[in-house]
Enzyme design. Sequence first.
Site, PDB file in Angstrom:
ATOM      1  N   TYR A  56       9.371  -9.422  -3.394  1.00 11.12           N
ATOM      2  CA  TYR A  56       8.318  -9.462  -3.231  1.00 11.12           C
ATOM      3  C   TYR A  56       7.188 -10.068  -2.752  1.00 11.12           C
ATOM      4  CZ  TYR A  56       5.060  -8.262  -8.394  1.00 11.12           C
ATOM      5  OH  TYR A  56       4.193  -7.771  -9.331  1.00 11.12           O
ATOM      6  N   GLU A  58       3.681 -11.486  -2.802  1.00  6.66           N
ATOM      7  CA  GLU A  58       1.908 -12.133  -2.819  1.00  6.66           C
ATOM      8  C   GLU A  58       1.659 -12.945  -1.408  1.00  6.66           C
ATOM      9  OE1 GLU A  58       1.168 -13.743  -6.856  1.00  6.66           O
ATOM     10  OE2 GLU A  58       1.896 -11.090  -7.425  1.00  6.66           O
ATOM     11  N   ASP A 202     -16.187   4.676   5.457  1.00  3.61           N
ATOM     12  CA  ASP A 202     -14.650   4.658   4.666  1.00  3.61           C
ATOM     13  C   ASP A 202     -15.022   5.899   5.349  1.00  3.61           C
ATOM     14  OD1 ASP A 202     -13.043   6.286   2.913  1.00  3.61           O
ATOM     15  OD2 ASP A 202     -13.927   5.338   1.159  1.00  3.61           O
ATOM     16  N   THR A 228      -8.046   5.075   3.701  1.00  3.86           N
ATOM     17  CA  THR A 228      -6.717   6.410   2.812  1.00  3.86           C
ATOM     18  C   THR A 228      -5.345   6.412   4.553  1.00  3.86           C
ATOM     19  OG1 THR A 228      -6.939   8.230   3.251  1.00  3.86           O
ATOM     20  CG2 THR A 228      -7.943   6.779   0.769  1.00  3.86           C
ATOM     21  N   LYS A 231      -4.214  10.928   4.500  1.00  2.14           N
ATOM     22  CA  LYS A 231      -4.649  11.977   4.585  1.00  2.14           C
ATOM     23  C   LYS A 231      -4.275  12.414   5.788  1.00  2.14           C
ATOM     24  CE  LYS A 231      -7.851  10.721   0.662  1.00  2.14           C
ATOM     25  NZ  LYS A 231      -8.943  10.557   0.133  1.00  2.14           N
ATOM     26  N   ARG A 237       1.376   6.914   0.773  1.00  2.00           N
ATOM     27  CA  ARG A 237       0.305   6.751   0.414  1.00  2.00           C
ATOM     28  C   ARG A 237      -0.206   5.452  -0.289  1.00  2.00           C
ATOM     29  NH1 ARG A 237      -0.876  11.920  -2.753  1.00  2.00           N
ATOM     30  NH2 ARG A 237      -3.163  11.261  -3.151  1.00  2.00           N
TER      31      ARG A 237
HETATM   32  C1  LIG Z   1      -9.378   9.553  -0.893  1.00  5.29           C
HETATM   33  C2  LIG Z   1     -10.488   9.189  -0.707  1.00  5.29           C
HETATM   34  C3  LIG Z   1     -10.657   7.644  -1.207  1.00  5.29           C
HETATM   35  C4  LIG Z   1      -9.740   7.419  -1.607  1.00  5.29           C
HETATM   36  O1  LIG Z   1      -8.343   7.832  -1.722  1.00  5.29           O
HETATM   37  P1  LIG Z   1      -7.207   7.415  -3.428  1.00  5.29           P
HETATM   38  O2  LIG Z   1      -6.847   6.474  -2.340  1.00  5.29           O
HETATM   39  O3  LIG Z   1      -6.798   9.069  -3.554  1.00  5.29           O
HETATM   40  O4  LIG Z   1      -8.129   6.442  -4.492  1.00  5.29           O
HETATM   41  C5  LIG Z   1     -11.752   7.060  -0.975  1.00  5.29           C
HETATM   42  N1  LIG Z   1     -13.024   7.653  -0.239  1.00  5.29           N
HETATM   43  C6  LIG Z   1     -12.754   8.589   0.885  1.00  5.29           C
HETATM   44  C7  LIG Z   1     -14.243   8.988   1.386  1.00  5.29           C
HETATM   45  C8  LIG Z   1     -11.752   8.934   0.393  1.00  5.29           C
HETATM   46  O5  LIG Z   1     -11.543  10.751   0.892  1.00  5.29           O
END
Ligand SMILES: *Cc1c(COP(=O)(O)O)cnc(C)c1O
Length: 423
Positions: A56, A58, A202, A228, A231, A237
Amino acid sequence: MHQPPVPHVASTDPEIAELINAEARRQFEKIRMIPSENYVSVAVLEAAGTVLTNKYSEGYPGRRYYEGQQFIDPLEKLAADRAQALFGVDHANVQPYSGSPANLAVYLAFLAPGDTVMGMSLPMGGHLSHGWPVSVTGKWFRSVQYGVRADTGRVDMDEVSDLAHRERPRVIYCGGTAIPRTIDFPAFAEIAADTGALLVADIAHIAGLIAGGAHPSPAGYAPVITTTTHKTLRGPRGAMIMSTAEHAAALDKAVFPGLQGGPHNHTTAAIAVALREAARPEFRAYAHQVVANAKALAAALIERGFDLVSGGTDNHLILIDLTAKGIAGKPAAKALDRAGLETNYNTVPFDPRKPFDPSGLRIGTPALTTRGLTEQHMPQVATWMDEAVSAALKEDEAAIGRIAGEVRDLLAGFPMVGWAPGS
Ligand SMILES: *Cc1c(COP(=O)(O)O)cnc(C)c1O
């Protein structure tokens, strides 16, 4: 056989081991074309599977609420430093559990309930967390949404500008989940500056392309960047929020204690490993190959009569409108999956059909590129897709089974990171 191996799962919990094995085989035997997915390296898998999950922590490095942070502190700092260097930003917070909580932390940092946020609407290619009505970001905030132009299929920058001037959002989101074209960060930055909004980029889908120099970077245009890590970036993740120095404290406070408790240290370690990998020349080659493969696949699909939203792609993603093929997205995606071609059904802009049974198919090339496929394989992939869609219309399961066999035969020559068949 898994790499790293999992013999203790097999002996302690055979039921789960069997499911893990079946999923690994599935990933081995299919051409995985869901654009948000990938295959992570063995180093990333190893880091994510360590005893760091026991700890942990925090707080932040040097400011923790629990003892025993002698090794976690430098580890988290390394992850943040690598993110800052790779993306050219002042600050990186590597603690968000995933992309959606990362975005929620941005809302918490800069908005009060009822404040106006502007984002791309989900059916046009945005993300739930950019203010879509069913999301907390659309329920607890006043959301105004932009889309794409009907004639070009590209983000409607005139609408973005008009809407921003009229609605005066506090925060403008750019980026999304089904955008096949380059995001014009300078144009968004100008609109945000003119209207007094904070621009948030994003880059969840394209982070790996940006890191590898295959898509322009929002650094210097968007003061806040969320992403994220799993991807195109090809990490575990997880998620990160990056920003200028000015916004660092507000964002850190929003992530912890605002929204989350303890960070997932095993994930942080795996993010650090992925970021180190992403700084290598091989990763640049991968990122450019992802785009080259997507362009080659798009061209081959167009040749076979597929209708692509915006007429093609600049990045890793292709959005197909199946209307002209006489089939809806869902039955097509299901038939393709049976044929060994994993995709997802998706709305297309101005879709006349319902979101759970839309007109489109979303595909992408990150995972198949990691697997080792190149431009030379894309005409074959497009042919299989065309044949599988035709077979679905004729309910020709034999043809679908034949394609699945051919896909398996091709992939047998391309080792999968993390698992190999046999033993
Ligand atoms: C995949 C994605 C997210 C969310 O990611 P999670 O890990 O699934 O919560 C947010 N914004 C965009 C543009 C995404 O493609």
